[in-house]
Write a protein that holds these residues in place. Sequence first.
Motif, mmCIF file in Angstrom:
data_model
loop_
_atom_site.group_PDB
_atom_site.id
_atom_site.type_symbol
_atom_site.label_atom_id
_atom_site.label_comp_id
_atom_site.label_asym_id
_atom_site.label_seq_id
_atom_site.Cartn_x
_atom_site.Cartn_y
_atom_site.Cartn_z
ATOM 1 N N PHE A 36 71.976 111.863 136.338
ATOM 2 C CA PHE A 36 71.615 110.860 137.340
ATOM 3 C C PHE A 36 72.353 109.550 137.122
ATOM 4 O O PHE A 36 72.572 109.132 135.989
ATOM 5 C CB PHE A 36 70.102 110.595 137.307
ATOM 6 C CG PHE A 36 69.278 111.816 137.597
ATOM 7 C CD1 PHE A 36 69.239 112.374 138.863
ATOM 8 C CD2 PHE A 36 68.529 112.421 136.590
ATOM 9 C CE1 PHE A 36 68.484 113.501 139.125
ATOM 10 C CE2 PHE A 36 67.771 113.544 136.846
ATOM 11 C CZ PHE A 36 67.744 114.088 138.123
ATOM 12 N N SER A 37 72.677 108.877 138.216
ATOM 13 C CA SER A 37 73.331 107.571 138.122
ATOM 14 C C SER A 37 72.346 106.488 137.684
ATOM 15 O O SER A 37 72.756 105.462 137.147
ATOM 16 C CB SER A 37 73.977 107.199 139.463
ATOM 17 O OG SER A 37 72.995 107.159 140.479
ATOM 18 N N ALA A 38 71.060 106.701 137.918
ATOM 19 C CA ALA A 38 70.017 105.767 137.463
ATOM 20 C C ALA A 38 68.998 106.572 136.652
ATOM 21 O O ALA A 38 67.886 106.839 137.108
ATOM 22 C CB ALA A 38 69.356 105.078 138.647
ATOM 23 N N PRO A 39 69.374 106.999 135.443
ATOM 24 C CA PRO A 39 68.497 107.868 134.659
ATOM 25 C C PRO A 39 67.249 107.145 134.147
ATOM 26 O O PRO A 39 67.259 105.936 133.935
ATOM 27 C CB PRO A 39 69.383 108.287 133.481
ATOM 28 C CG PRO A 39 70.359 107.173 133.342
ATOM 29 C CD PRO A 39 70.604 106.656 134.728
ATOM 30 N N TRP A 40 66.194 107.923 133.972
ATOM 31 C CA TRP A 40 64.995 107.391 133.338
ATOM 32 C C TRP A 40 65.314 107.097 131.879
ATOM 33 O O TRP A 40 65.998 107.883 131.215
ATOM 34 C CB TRP A 40 63.888 108.426 133.357
ATOM 35 C CG TRP A 40 63.163 108.624 134.642
ATOM 36 C CD1 TRP A 40 63.519 108.185 135.890
ATOM 37 C CD2 TRP A 40 61.950 109.349 134.802
ATOM 38 N NE1 TRP A 40 62.596 108.596 136.805
ATOM 39 C CE2 TRP A 40 61.616 109.308 136.166
ATOM 40 C CE3 TRP A 40 61.122 110.028 133.931
ATOM 41 C CZ2 TRP A 40 60.479 109.922 136.678
ATOM 42 C CZ3 TRP A 40 59.985 110.636 134.427
ATOM 43 C CH2 TRP A 40 59.667 110.580 135.792
ATOM 44 N N PRO A 41 64.769 106.005 131.339
ATOM 45 C CA PRO A 41 64.921 105.747 129.907
ATOM 46 C C PRO A 41 64.018 106.691 129.101
ATOM 47 O O PRO A 41 63.028 107.225 129.617
ATOM 48 C CB PRO A 41 64.485 104.293 129.743
ATOM 49 C CG PRO A 41 63.677 103.985 130.948
ATOM 50 C CD PRO A 41 64.108 104.914 132.045
ATOM 51 N N GLU A 42 64.360 106.886 127.857
ATOM 52 C CA GLU A 42 63.617 107.825 127.003
ATOM 53 C C GLU A 42 62.134 107.490 126.928
ATOM 54 O O GLU A 42 61.291 108.386 126.888
ATOM 55 C CB GLU A 42 64.234 107.848 125.603
ATOM 56 C CG GLU A 42 63.670 108.950 124.730
ATOM 57 C CD GLU A 42 64.420 109.113 123.435
ATOM 58 O OE1 GLU A 42 63.755 109.119 122.379
ATOM 59 O OE2 GLU A 42 65.666 109.245 123.473
ATOM 60 N N HIS A 43 61.787 106.202 126.940
ATOM 61 C CA HIS A 43 60.370 105.853 126.813
ATOM 62 C C HIS A 43 59.545 106.303 128.022
ATOM 63 O O HIS A 43 58.342 106.508 127.903
ATOM 64 C CB HIS A 43 60.175 104.361 126.504
ATOM 65 C CG HIS A 43 60.486 103.438 127.622
ATOM 66 N ND1 HIS A 43 61.744 102.925 127.827
ATOM 67 C CD2 HIS A 43 59.708 102.936 128.600
ATOM 68 C CE1 HIS A 43 61.720 102.128 128.885
ATOM 69 N NE2 HIS A 43 60.498 102.123 129.381
ATOM 70 N N PHE A 44 60.175 106.500 129.190
ATOM 71 C CA PHE A 44 59.444 107.062 130.334
ATOM 72 C C PHE A 44 58.990 108.487 130.003
ATOM 73 O O PHE A 44 57.860 108.866 130.281
ATOM 74 C CB PHE A 44 60.329 107.110 131.581
ATOM 75 C CG PHE A 44 60.429 105.829 132.356
ATOM 76 C CD1 PHE A 44 60.254 104.602 131.747
ATOM 77 C CD2 PHE A 44 60.732 105.855 133.699
ATOM 78 C CE1 PHE A 44 60.373 103.423 132.464
ATOM 79 C CE2 PHE A 44 60.856 104.688 134.435
ATOM 80 C CZ PHE A 44 60.671 103.467 133.815
ATOM 81 N N PHE A 45 59.882 109.256 129.415
ATOM 82 C CA PHE A 45 59.537 110.632 129.060
ATOM 83 C C PHE A 45 58.458 110.654 127.975
ATOM 84 O O PHE A 45 57.527 111.460 128.033
ATOM 85 C CB PHE A 45 60.776 111.410 128.620
ATOM 86 C CG PHE A 45 61.738 111.645 129.744
ATOM 87 C CD1 PHE A 45 61.479 112.595 130.718
ATOM 88 C CD2 PHE A 45 62.908 110.902 129.853
ATOM 89 C CE1 PHE A 45 62.358 112.807 131.778
ATOM 90 C CE2 PHE A 45 63.788 111.095 130.894
ATOM 91 C CZ PHE A 45 63.510 112.053 131.868
ATOM 92 N N LEU A 46 58.591 109.766 127.010
ATOM 93 C CA LEU A 46 57.569 109.672 125.966
ATOM 94 C C LEU A 46 56.212 109.387 126.584
ATOM 95 O O LEU A 46 55.210 110.037 126.244
ATOM 96 C CB LEU A 46 57.927 108.587 124.949
ATOM 97 C CG LEU A 46 56.862 108.312 123.879
ATOM 98 C CD1 LEU A 46 56.587 109.565 123.043
ATOM 99 C CD2 LEU A 46 57.284 107.145 122.999
ATOM 100 N N ALA A 47 56.140 108.449 127.520
ATOM 101 C CA ALA A 47 54.876 108.118 128.178
ATOM 102 C C ALA A 47 54.290 109.337 128.880
ATOM 103 O O ALA A 47 53.071 109.564 128.835
ATOM 104 C CB ALA A 47 55.082 106.972 129.163
ATOM 105 N N HIS A 48 55.147 110.137 129.507
ATOM 106 C CA HIS A 48 54.655 111.333 130.192
ATOM 107 C C HIS A 48 54.135 112.387 129.212
ATOM 108 O O HIS A 48 53.233 113.149 129.551
ATOM 109 C CB HIS A 48 55.731 111.916 131.106
ATOM 110 C CG HIS A 48 55.798 111.229 132.420
ATOM 111 N ND1 HIS A 48 54.932 111.495 133.447
ATOM 112 C CD2 HIS A 48 56.615 110.244 132.879
ATOM 113 C CE1 HIS A 48 55.217 110.734 134.480
ATOM 114 N NE2 HIS A 48 56.242 109.946 134.152
#
Length: 171
Positions: A36-48
């Motif tokens: 993605f050109s605007a990827p989610w940061p790693e901490h978004f995945f951690l939160a999920h």
Amino acid sequence: MSCSPPDKPAQPLDVCVTVMGRDHLRQVSAIERASFSAPWPEHFFLAHTLHPNSLPLVALLPPAGLVVGHLIIWLAPGESLAQLQNLAVNEAFRRRGVAGRLLSHGLHLAKRRGAKRMRLEVRAGNRAAALLYERFGFRQTGLLPDYYAAEGEDALVMELALDDGRPAAGA
């Protein structure tokens, strides 16, 4: 971690779909950044991985457990709506059934958790993704002009009824 593309791109991969954990985050983030050109940061995945209303899944390639794709579904509290928020597959393993396996598993789990509908947004120009969703029974219900503002691209809003008594298509 680096991996080579498979020898036979048309052959479906035998992946294991499981709940995303902290040990998957580095690989998930690498796939996200490449996709993605605007990827989610790693901490978004951690939160999920920590939130009870989230269904974070990964597709693992045995035997080493290489993450080849990920999916995030959000279950709206107090509603029967699930929102597909993120789906990406490592480019070297695309068009081998990974996205379909992730989506099928996610639909099944969302339905078991009480979701009656699933909604998503997809780039209007991402025909491959839209076709995947259509194969599973999603239908376009709206258009969000300039939703992906950085790219100047519209989003198709797609929905699927999960309470129609039929198993998920496309699996």
